[in-house]
Motif scaffolding. Structure first.
Motif, PDB file in Angstrom:
ATOM      1  N   TRP A 193       1.493  39.823  -0.949  1.00 23.08           N
ATOM      2  CA  TRP A 193       2.224  40.031  -2.198  1.00 23.08           C
ATOM      3  C   TRP A 193       1.255  40.388  -3.319  1.00 23.08           C
ATOM      4  N   ASP A 194       1.741  41.185  -4.264  1.00 28.71           N
ATOM      5  CA  ASP A 194       0.982  41.450  -5.478  1.00 28.71           C
ATOM      6  C   ASP A 194       1.073  40.221  -6.372  1.00 28.71           C
ATOM      7  N   ALA A 195      -0.058  39.611  -6.677  1.00 32.61           N
ATOM      8  CA  ALA A 195      -0.050  38.346  -7.422  1.00 32.61           C
ATOM      9  C   ALA A 195       0.444  38.500  -8.849  1.00 32.61           C
ATOM     10  N   THR A 196       0.374  39.690  -9.412  1.00 31.87           N
ATOM     11  CA  THR A 196       0.792  39.893 -10.806  1.00 31.87           C
ATOM     12  C   THR A 196       2.251  40.288 -10.939  1.00 31.87           C
ATOM     13  N   THR A 197       2.808  40.924  -9.904  1.00 27.06           N
ATOM     14  CA  THR A 197       4.192  41.404  -9.997  1.00 27.06           C
ATOM     15  C   THR A 197       5.142  40.697  -9.043  1.00 27.06           C
ATOM     16  N   GLY A 198       4.588  40.063  -7.993  1.00 28.43           N
ATOM     17  CA  GLY A 198       5.439  39.448  -6.986  1.00 28.43           C
ATOM     18  C   GLY A 198       6.008  40.426  -5.988  1.00 28.43           C
ATOM     19  N   GLN A 199       5.610  41.683  -6.083  1.00 28.46           N
ATOM     20  CA  GLN A 199       6.117  42.695  -5.168  1.00 28.46           C
ATOM     21  C   GLN A 199       5.376  42.622  -3.833  1.00 28.46           C
ATOM     22  N   PRO A 200       6.082  42.947  -2.732  1.00 27.45           N
ATOM     23  CA  PRO A 200       5.434  42.897  -1.423  1.00 27.45           C
ATOM     24  C   PRO A 200       4.348  43.946  -1.294  1.00 27.45           C
ATOM     25  N   GLY A 201       3.288  43.571  -0.563  1.00 23.42           N
ATOM     26  CA  GLY A 201       2.202  44.503  -0.295  1.00 23.42           C
ATOM     27  C   GLY A 201       2.284  45.011   1.125  1.00 23.42           C
ATOM     28  N   THR A 202       1.145  45.154   1.767  1.00 29.26           N
ATOM     29  CA  THR A 202       1.096  45.630   3.142  1.00 29.26           C
ATOM     30  C   THR A 202       1.835  44.670   4.071  1.00 29.26           C
ATOM     31  N   GLY A 203       2.461  45.227   5.081  1.00 30.32           N
ATOM     32  CA  GLY A 203       3.110  44.377   6.070  1.00 30.32           C
ATOM     33  C   GLY A 203       4.613  44.517   6.071  1.00 30.32           C
ATOM     34  N   PRO A 204       5.321  43.500   6.619  1.00 33.99           N
ATOM     35  CA  PRO A 204       4.814  42.209   7.107  1.00 33.99           C
ATOM     36  C   PRO A 204       3.957  42.327   8.370  1.00 33.99           C
ATOM     37  N   LEU A 205       3.118  41.305   8.573  1.00 28.46           N
ATOM     38  CA  LEU A 205       2.225  41.244   9.723  1.00 28.46           C
ATOM     39  C   LEU A 205       2.881  40.358  10.781  1.00 28.46           C
ATOM     40  N   PRO A 206       3.238  40.910  11.936  1.00 29.36           N
ATOM     41  CA  PRO A 206       4.095  40.181  12.879  1.00 29.36           C
ATOM     42  C   PRO A 206       3.354  39.364  13.926  1.00 29.36           C
ATOM     43  N   HIS A 207       3.844  38.152  14.162  1.00 30.50           N
ATOM     44  CA  HIS A 207       3.513  37.340  15.328  1.00 30.50           C
ATOM     45  C   HIS A 207       4.768  37.235  16.194  1.00 30.50           C
ATOM     46  N   ALA A 213      -0.725  35.704  -0.114  1.00 32.39           N
ATOM     47  CA  ALA A 213      -0.231  35.789   1.256  1.00 32.39           C
ATOM     48  C   ALA A 213       0.607  34.552   1.565  1.00 32.39           C
ATOM     49  N   SER A 214       1.598  34.733   2.401  1.00 35.84           N
ATOM     50  CA  SER A 214       2.435  33.608   2.828  1.00 35.84           C
ATOM     51  C   SER A 214       2.673  33.700   4.325  1.00 35.84           C
ATOM     52  N   ALA A 215       2.658  32.536   4.980  1.00 36.58           N
ATOM     53  CA  ALA A 215       2.927  32.433   6.411  1.00 36.58           C
ATOM     54  C   ALA A 215       4.260  31.728   6.599  1.00 36.58           C
ATOM     55  N   SER A 216       5.039  32.173   7.565  1.00 35.95           N
ATOM     56  CA  SER A 216       6.427  31.719   7.624  1.00 35.95           C
ATOM     57  C   SER A 216       6.908  31.470   9.046  1.00 35.95           C
ATOM     58  N   ALA A 217       7.985  30.662   9.110  1.00 33.63           N
ATOM     59  CA  ALA A 217       8.672  30.429  10.379  1.00 33.63           C
ATOM     60  C   ALA A 217       9.434  31.664  10.842  1.00 33.63           C
ATOM     61  N   ASP A 218       9.520  32.709   9.982  1.00 33.64           N
ATOM     62  CA  ASP A 218      10.184  33.946  10.401  1.00 33.64           C
ATOM     63  C   ASP A 218       9.271  34.824  11.255  1.00 33.64           C
ATOM     64  N   ARG A 219       8.116  34.263  11.653  1.00 31.83           N
ATOM     65  CA  ARG A 219       7.163  34.904  12.561  1.00 31.83           C
ATOM     66  C   ARG A 219       6.310  35.975  11.889  1.00 31.83           C
ATOM     67  N   THR A 277      -4.804  34.729  10.709  1.00 34.78           N
ATOM     68  CA  THR A 277      -3.546  33.999  10.823  1.00 34.78           C
ATOM     69  C   THR A 277      -3.501  33.220  12.130  1.00 34.78           C
ATOM     70  N   GLY A 278      -2.752  32.123  12.125  1.00 34.44           N
ATOM     71  CA  GLY A 278      -2.583  31.315  13.321  1.00 34.44           C
ATOM     72  C   GLY A 278      -1.118  31.026  13.552  1.00 34.44           C
ATOM     73  N   SER A 279      -0.696  31.066  14.799  1.00 33.96           N
ATOM     74  CA  SER A 279       0.731  30.993  15.117  1.00 33.96           C
ATOM     75  C   SER A 279       0.997  30.111  16.330  1.00 33.96           C
ATOM     76  N   PHE A 280       2.239  29.664  16.413  1.00 29.31           N
ATOM     77  CA  PHE A 280       2.692  28.940  17.596  1.00 29.31           C
ATOM     78  C   PHE A 280       2.859  29.861  18.803  1.00 29.31           C
ATOM     79  N   ASP A 281       2.583  31.181  18.637  1.00 28.32           N
ATOM     80  CA  ASP A 281       2.580  32.076  19.796  1.00 28.32           C
ATOM     81  C   ASP A 281       1.269  32.011  20.566  1.00 28.32           C
ATOM     82  N   LYS A 282       0.418  31.007  20.195  1.00 29.15           N
ATOM     83  CA  LYS A 282      -0.850  30.722  20.866  1.00 29.15           C
ATOM     84  C   LYS A 282      -1.973  31.682  20.483  1.00 29.15           C
ATOM     85  N   THR A 283      -1.765  32.483  19.447  1.00 29.99           N
ATOM     86  CA  THR A 283      -2.808  33.414  19.039  1.00 29.99           C
ATOM     87  C   THR A 283      -3.264  33.175  17.611  1.00 29.99           C
ATOM     88  N   ALA A 284      -4.542  33.494  17.390  1.00 28.62           N
ATOM     89  CA  ALA A 284      -5.076  33.696  16.055  1.00 28.62           C
ATOM     90  C   ALA A 284      -5.367  35.190  15.948  1.00 28.62           C
TER      91      ALA A 284
END
Length: 245
Positions: free
Chosen positions: A12-26, A1-7, A44-51
């Motif tokens: 990701w699949d750890a063996t192939t690098g392919q995206p899994g479920t999501g993206p999960l939006p904040h 899993a990766s958390a990003s400034a893109d909100r 997840t925790g975000s600058f939108d004030k939510t976990a």
């Protein structure tokens, strides 16, 4: 899993690098994410004030927990039943991971930067801009001990047995404390801020990463330096993460 400034959080699949479920939006940048112990959920925790808690398999939002300012840190309890979150609203909060109900609230005097559960889930350690490390009962929010650095606390964790707390600070030190009393047991000093710390499973050693470009291993009980690794190619490197195998 990766958390990003893109909100978003992306899985990701750890063996192939392919995206899994999501993206999960904040609604603002996401600064932290962690899996539940059984791997079924991600918090997840975000600058939108939510976990938020999400179902990994479906991407469905399970619970949403709201602070009064940016969320800086989240963690699951060892049994996965609870989530803790730290925020710039000066609070640490314990939530039911299924319905998002607030269970307990603990208050610092400034922004909270780091939080962690003890291995038995009974205690929480937190640290932040008020230069303190604090241990709390997770069920009640009662403060158990209170430790002070000379600058912001960036990292704080329990030893595996729960007897000790290790902290790293912008004051250039890593310190080992007795968890139930707050007594300082040892102090390790870098030439710049300490951003990351870890303690070995047997509680014998501490590893720390610093803005001085070094990783250092220390004896936990005495603070004696055992090993130093220096980033020779970049003396201005900031070591932001360390861990034991």
């Amino acid at each position: 899993a990766s958390a990003s400034a893109d909100r978003t959080v992306r899985l990701w699949d750890a063996t192939t690098g392919q995206p899994g479920t999501g993206p999960l939006p904040h609604k603002d940048m996401v600064v932290v994410g962690c899996f539940s112990p059984d791997g079924r959920w991600i918090a997840t925790g975000s600058f939108d004030k939510t976990a938020r808690v999400w179902d990994v398999a479906t991407g469905k939002e399970i619970a949403r927990m709201t602070h009064d300012a940016e969320v800086t840190s989240v963690a699951f309890s060892p049994d996965g039943l609870y989530v803790i979150s730290g925020s710039k609203d000066k609070t640490v909060r314990v939530w039911d991971s299924v319905n998002g109900q607030e269970i307990a609230r603990m208050t610092h005097d400034a922004d909270v930067y780091t939080i962690s559960f003890s291995s038995d889930g009974k205690y929480v350690v937190s640290g932040g801009k008020d230069k303190t490390v604090r241990v709390w009962e997770s069920a009640t929010g009662k403060e158990i001990s209170h430790m002070t650095h000379a600058a912001d606390v960036i990292s704080a964790i329990f030893s595996q047995d729960g007897n000790y707390v290790v902290s790293g600070s912008l004051d250039g030190t890593a310190r080992v404390w007795k968890a139930n009393t707050g007594r300082e047991m040892s102090r390790m000093t870098h030439d710049s801020a300490v951003y990351s710390i870890a303690i070995s499973p047997n509680s014998e050693y501490v590893v720390s990463g610093s803005g001085d470009g070094t990783v250092r291993v220390w004896k936990a009980d005495t603070g004696q330096e055992i090993t130093r690794i220096t980033y020779v190619d970049n003396l201005s490197a900031v070591v932001s993460s360390v861990a034991f195998s």
